[in-house]
Design a protein around this motif. Structure first.
Motif, PDB file in Angstrom:
ATOM      1  N   GLY A 116      29.589   0.812  13.081  1.00 47.43           N
ATOM      2  CA  GLY A 116      30.610   1.508  12.297  1.00 47.43           C
ATOM      3  C   GLY A 116      31.991   1.327  12.872  1.00 47.43           C
ATOM      4  O   GLY A 116      32.175   1.303  14.094  1.00 47.43           O
ATOM      5  N   GLY A 117      32.968   1.194  11.985  1.00 47.99           N
ATOM      6  CA  GLY A 117      34.336   0.960  12.413  1.00 47.99           C
ATOM      7  C   GLY A 117      34.971   2.141  13.106  1.00 47.99           C
ATOM      8  O   GLY A 117      35.971   1.986  13.815  1.00 47.99           O
ATOM      9  N   ASP A 118      34.400   3.331  12.927  1.00 48.55           N
ATOM     10  CA  ASP A 118      35.006   4.525  13.513  1.00 48.55           C
ATOM     11  C   ASP A 118      34.535   4.814  14.929  1.00 48.55           C
ATOM     12  O   ASP A 118      35.098   5.669  15.613  1.00 48.55           O
ATOM     13  N   VAL A 119      33.506   4.098  15.396  1.00 48.89           N
ATOM     14  CA  VAL A 119      32.912   4.460  16.678  1.00 48.89           C
ATOM     15  C   VAL A 119      33.898   4.295  17.828  1.00 48.89           C
ATOM     16  O   VAL A 119      33.872   5.077  18.790  1.00 48.89           O
ATOM     17  N   VAL A 120      34.797   3.325  17.734  1.00 47.46           N
ATOM     18  CA  VAL A 120      35.751   3.124  18.815  1.00 47.46           C
ATOM     19  C   VAL A 120      36.701   4.316  18.946  1.00 47.46           C
ATOM     20  O   VAL A 120      37.161   4.645  20.048  1.00 47.46           O
ATOM     21  N   ARG A 121      36.963   5.008  17.842  1.00 42.68           N
ATOM     22  CA  ARG A 121      37.870   6.164  17.874  1.00 42.68           C
ATOM     23  C   ARG A 121      37.204   7.405  18.459  1.00 42.68           C
ATOM     24  O   ARG A 121      37.877   8.379  18.780  1.00 42.68           O
ATOM     25  N   LYS A 122      35.886   7.374  18.605  1.00 39.36           N
ATOM     26  CA  LYS A 122      35.180   8.519  19.158  1.00 39.36           C
ATOM     27  C   LYS A 122      35.370   8.626  20.661  1.00 39.36           C
ATOM     28  O   LYS A 122      35.109   9.675  21.253  1.00 39.36           O
ATOM     29  N   GLY A 123      35.805   7.540  21.271  1.00 36.06           N
ATOM     30  CA  GLY A 123      36.197   7.583  22.676  1.00 36.06           C
ATOM     31  C   GLY A 123      35.033   7.718  23.632  1.00 36.06           C
ATOM     32  O   GLY A 123      33.872   7.504  23.293  1.00 36.06           O
ATOM     33  N   GLY A 124      35.370   8.088  24.845  1.00 35.49           N
ATOM     34  CA  GLY A 124      34.403   8.159  25.923  1.00 35.49           C
ATOM     35  C   GLY A 124      34.925   7.361  27.104  1.00 35.49           C
ATOM     36  O   GLY A 124      35.776   6.486  26.948  1.00 35.49           O
ATOM     37  N   ASP A 160      39.485  -6.435  12.576  1.00 39.47           N
ATOM     38  CA  ASP A 160      40.816  -6.466  13.185  1.00 39.47           C
ATOM     39  C   ASP A 160      41.312  -5.053  13.483  1.00 39.47           C
ATOM     40  O   ASP A 160      41.904  -4.801  14.537  1.00 39.47           O
ATOM     41  N   ARG A 161      41.050  -4.134  12.554  1.00 42.37           N
ATOM     42  CA  ARG A 161      41.465  -2.746  12.779  1.00 42.37           C
ATOM     43  C   ARG A 161      40.679  -2.130  13.932  1.00 42.37           C
ATOM     44  O   ARG A 161      41.251  -1.413  14.770  1.00 42.37           O
ATOM     45  N   MET A 162      39.405  -2.420  14.000  1.00 44.58           N
ATOM     46  CA  MET A 162      38.566  -1.878  15.071  1.00 44.58           C
ATOM     47  C   MET A 162      39.073  -2.343  16.435  1.00 44.58           C
ATOM     48  O   MET A 162      39.161  -1.557  17.386  1.00 44.58           O
ATOM     49  N   ILE A 163      39.413  -3.616  16.542  1.00 43.02           N
ATOM     50  CA  ILE A 163      39.943  -4.152  17.804  1.00 43.02           C
ATOM     51  C   ILE A 163      41.302  -3.529  18.109  1.00 43.02           C
ATOM     52  O   ILE A 163      41.586  -3.143  19.258  1.00 43.02           O
ATOM     53  N   ARG A 164      42.146  -3.408  17.101  1.00 44.79           N
ATOM     54  CA  ARG A 164      43.474  -2.807  17.296  1.00 44.79           C
ATOM     55  C   ARG A 164      43.354  -1.361  17.777  1.00 44.79           C
ATOM     56  O   ARG A 164      44.061  -0.931  18.702  1.00 44.79           O
TER      57      ARG A 164
END
Length: 246
Positions: A134-142, A167-171
């Motif tokens: 999912g594209g949102d997982v990177v925003r969940k942090g940790g 591209d958005r996920m990497i950004r």
């Protein structure tokens, strides 16, 4: 830099991340790219099996004797942070058996977004996410997403099939990591694999020069070495460099 500060052992490279993100495949990529020029060894972690070790042995990326499984028997996070002894001994045994070894790769058992290695175990660490998660997982942090030496967004070729803007996920990964490196990787993209190879080589050069400092987001783990040396780090502050004294 004092001569004593320059390491003489192998660099230990940790690969962590949630279940199914492609950690074993990423290690296989690294081994395929570097085994002709460097001496490599691998330690895998699973809770009750040696599944990841068998995958790597079957892939033929290294001499099977250079791939050692560790069955953690509990939460895989425990064996890479809380008491790293079993993994540390496996790494030191490989270094002794196949000396000289340039890099020992240590794969965490599939854990969650909180998983990070103690610098008592590894010198450099990669945290792996995958596009299919999912594209949102990177925003969940940790801590791994935010502070690992490298964040890999894996399986980028799957983006169009899972409706993820790679591209958005990497950004967003770069934003979360405050400038620390992020790399999109796919085994179908030779350019990304070359970039991964170069990152590993650059990390090895920094380690060998004595300039790399392994930084931990939390307290270091107590552990015992093969020669009986004990480190407790009870007074170590977060971010304290780990130095082995024998």
């Amino acid at each position: 830099m004092p001569e004593s500060a320059v390491p003489t052992r192998a660099m230990r490279l940790g690969v962590a991340g949630p279940v199914g993100t492609g950690k074993s495949s990423l290690i296989a990529m690294i081994c395929r790219q570097l085994s002709d020029s460097l001496s490599l060894a691998v330690v895998t972690n699973d809770i009750y099996t040696d599944e990841d070790a068998r995958f790597l042995k079957a892939a033929g990326v290294l001499d099977p004797e250079r791939i050692r499984p560790v069955e953690t028997g509990a939460c895989p996070h425990t064996a890479i942070r809380d008491d790293v002894t079993v993994n540390l001994l496996a790494a030191e045994d490989l270094e002794a058996d196949f000396a000289p070894v340039d890099i020992v790769l240590i794969e965490s058992g599939g854990d969650n977004l909180t998983a990070t290695f103690s610098p008592a175990l590894v010198d450099v660490q990669i945290f792996v996410l995958d596009v299919a998660g999912g594209g949102d997982v990177v925003r969940k942090g940790g801590p791994g997403i935010a502070r690992a030496d490298l964040l890999v967004i894996n399986k980028t070729d799957l983006g169009p099939f899972v409706d993820v803007d790679v591209d958005r996920m990497i950004r967003e990964g770069r934003e979360v990591r405050a400038g620390r490196p992020v790399l999109g990787v796919s085994r179908t993209d030779p350019e990304s694999m070359t970039a991964l190879k170069q990152w590993v080589l650059d990390s090895l050069a920094s380690f060998r020069s004595g300039h790399h400092v392994a930084v931990d987001p939390g307290p270091m783990a107590p552990h015992v070495h093969a020669d009986g040396t004990v480190h407790s780090h009870a007074d170590s502050a977060p971010g304290h460099a780990h130095v082995h004294q024998h």
